[in-house]
Design a protein around this motif. Structure first.
Motif, mmCIF file in Angstrom:
data_model
loop_
_atom_site.group_PDB
_atom_site.id
_atom_site.type_symbol
_atom_site.label_atom_id
_atom_site.label_comp_id
_atom_site.label_asym_id
_atom_site.label_seq_id
_atom_site.Cartn_x
_atom_site.Cartn_y
_atom_site.Cartn_z
ATOM 1 N N ALA A 254 40.745 72.767 9.528
ATOM 2 C CA ALA A 254 40.557 73.465 10.803
ATOM 3 C C ALA A 254 40.619 74.962 10.542
ATOM 4 C CB ALA A 254 41.632 73.055 11.805
ATOM 5 N N HIS A 255 39.578 75.671 10.998
ATOM 6 C CA HIS A 255 39.508 77.131 10.836
ATOM 7 C C HIS A 255 39.639 77.534 9.368
ATOM 8 C CE1 HIS A 255 39.906 77.032 15.158
ATOM 9 N NE2 HIS A 255 41.109 76.478 15.065
ATOM 10 N N GLY A 256 39.009 76.732 8.502
ATOM 11 C CA GLY A 256 39.007 77.032 7.084
ATOM 12 C C GLY A 256 40.288 76.673 6.363
ATOM 13 N N ARG A 257 41.261 76.105 7.058
ATOM 14 C CA ARG A 257 42.535 75.750 6.441
ATOM 15 C C ARG A 257 42.603 74.239 6.236
ATOM 16 N NH1 ARG A 257 47.747 74.265 8.052
ATOM 17 N NH2 ARG A 257 47.168 74.265 10.264
ATOM 18 N N PRO A 258 42.771 73.783 5.001
ATOM 19 C CA PRO A 258 42.824 72.343 4.758
ATOM 20 C C PRO A 258 44.091 71.728 5.324
ATOM 21 C CG PRO A 258 43.329 73.537 2.754
ATOM 22 C CD PRO A 258 42.911 74.568 3.763
ATOM 23 N N LEU A 259 43.933 70.610 6.025
ATOM 24 C CA LEU A 259 45.066 69.866 6.579
ATOM 25 C C LEU A 259 45.384 68.640 5.735
ATOM 26 C CD1 LEU A 259 44.047 69.979 10.368
ATOM 27 C CD2 LEU A 259 45.549 71.549 9.128
ATOM 28 N N SER A 260 44.333 68.045 5.159
ATOM 29 C CA SER A 260 44.553 66.887 4.288
ATOM 30 C C SER A 260 43.288 66.590 3.499
ATOM 31 C CB SER A 260 44.959 65.646 5.104
ATOM 32 O OG SER A 260 43.916 65.241 5.963
ATOM 33 N N VAL A 261 43.480 65.878 2.408
ATOM 34 C CA VAL A 261 42.381 65.281 1.640
ATOM 35 C C VAL A 261 42.587 63.785 1.699
ATOM 36 C CG1 VAL A 261 41.338 64.995 -0.628
ATOM 37 C CG2 VAL A 261 42.087 67.261 0.106
ATOM 38 N N MET A 262 41.532 63.055 2.050
ATOM 39 C CA MET A 262 41.631 61.603 2.176
ATOM 40 C C MET A 262 40.636 60.938 1.233
ATOM 41 S SD MET A 262 41.902 61.265 6.359
ATOM 42 C CE MET A 262 42.234 59.495 6.265
ATOM 43 N N GLY A 263 41.167 60.128 0.334
ATOM 44 C CA GLY A 263 40.314 59.361 -0.563
ATOM 45 C C GLY A 263 40.267 57.910 -0.117
ATOM 46 N N PHE A 264 39.094 57.291 -0.203
ATOM 47 C CA PHE A 264 38.905 55.903 0.218
ATOM 48 C C PHE A 264 38.420 55.077 -0.964
ATOM 49 C CE2 PHE A 264 38.702 58.376 4.022
ATOM 50 C CZ PHE A 264 39.195 57.572 5.043
ATOM 51 N N THR A 265 38.993 53.894 -1.110
ATOM 52 C CA THR A 265 38.478 52.932 -2.080
ATOM 53 C C THR A 265 37.796 51.820 -1.299
ATOM 54 O OG1 THR A 265 40.320 53.418 -3.574
ATOM 55 C CG2 THR A 265 39.024 51.431 -4.020
#
Length: 293
Positions: A254-265
């Protein structure tokens, strides 16, 4: 060309492979780069004139450095974490970064790295070197101060853990993306049944928000994960598709600020694992070039 120049050139020829070894050992790009640099400092002071298998020797030096890092990491932990997410490699879906592609060769998915985090340092070294890089147990044994037979047992125990807990993702990236998109669409709409349909019955959601965070949790089972996922619906406007360790994933920003990275298998057309890194301190250290596009 003097010996130092020759050794420098040979080391650079092997650097990509050495980074790949270190990343699998440590689950962190930054720590892997530090380990490779540390190895070079050691190698540059050594006499390599009598080394017959230079590639094997370089791999051994890097592996020993990584083993020391893992042992030190274990000693620093006051108590085991429920889940410790490795440092993901995040890229654009075009997959146009050849350096990342080389480090991630052989499908080093996030789910696999999560399982490797649960191994002892010796088990991890034996498994990574033998099963991923075909290093003979006779060469692994001295590193872990065991016999070749004992080193083989270490790798065998690790292999059983990996086979039981690290599913192999579907090869079709386009199909993976369709499934992940369906997951977020169902979460956005609050469609519980659609969420359950896209999840494997034994799906596992692992979230690492950092030590002591209420966001550090492990949730298992389709209905339980679907219940958690409904809360992701509000994040839908901030989801950016990305490759996470070579598989379909997202960066939530949000607004260029990462909140999370989510990886999916995604295996067999359904999501079998969701791995989330939301630790703000660790997110700041990631190379999230996908946010620039």
């Amino acid at each position: 060309m003097d010996e130092h120049e020759w050794l420098t050139e040979r080391f650079e020829e092997h650097r990509t492979r050495l980074r790949a070894v270190a990343y699998r050992m440590l689950g962190s790009v930054s720590e892997a780069d530090d380990a490779v640099q540390d190895a070079w400092l050691r190698i540059s002071r050594a006499d390599a004139s009598g080394v017959e298998n230079l590639g094997g020797w370089l791999t051994t030096v890097v592996a020993r450095v990584c083993l020391n890092v893992l042992r030190s990491r274990d000693r620093r932990r006051e108590e085991p974490l429920d889940v410790r997410m490795p440092e993901p490699i995040v890229g654009r879906e075009s997959g146009d970064d050849p350096e990342d592609a080389a480090v991630l060769a052989d499908s080093v998915g996030l789910a696999l790295l999560v399982v490797l985090e649960t191994l002892t340092p010796a088990e991890r070294l034996a498994f990574v070197l033998h099963d991923m890089f075909a290093v003979p147990f006779e060469e692994i044994a001295p590193m872990v101060e065991r016999s070749p037979a004992a080193a083989r047992q270490l790798a065998s125990r690790a292999r059983r853990r990996v086979r039981g807990q690290a599913p192999v993702p579907d090869a079709d990236l386009t199909r993976q993306r369709v499934v992940v998109d369906a997951f977020f669409a169902a979460a956005r709409d609050g469609d519980f049944d659609a969420l359950v349909a896209v999840l494997h019955p034994e799906v596992v959601l692992r979230s690492d928000g950092g030590a002591g965070s209420r966001h550090t949790v492990v949730v298992t089972g389709a209905r339980a994960v679907a219940g958690q996922a409904v809360t992701f619906g509000r994040l839908y406007p901030f989801v950016r598709p990305a490759l996470v360790n070579g598989a379909a994933g997202v960066v939530v920003a949000a607004h260029g600020r990462p909140l999370s990275v989510m990886g999916f298998t995604v295996t067999g057309g359904r999501i079998v694992a969701v791995d989330v890194l939301s630790d703000a301190d660790r997110l700041r250290r990631l190379d999230l070039a996908v946010l620039d596009g």
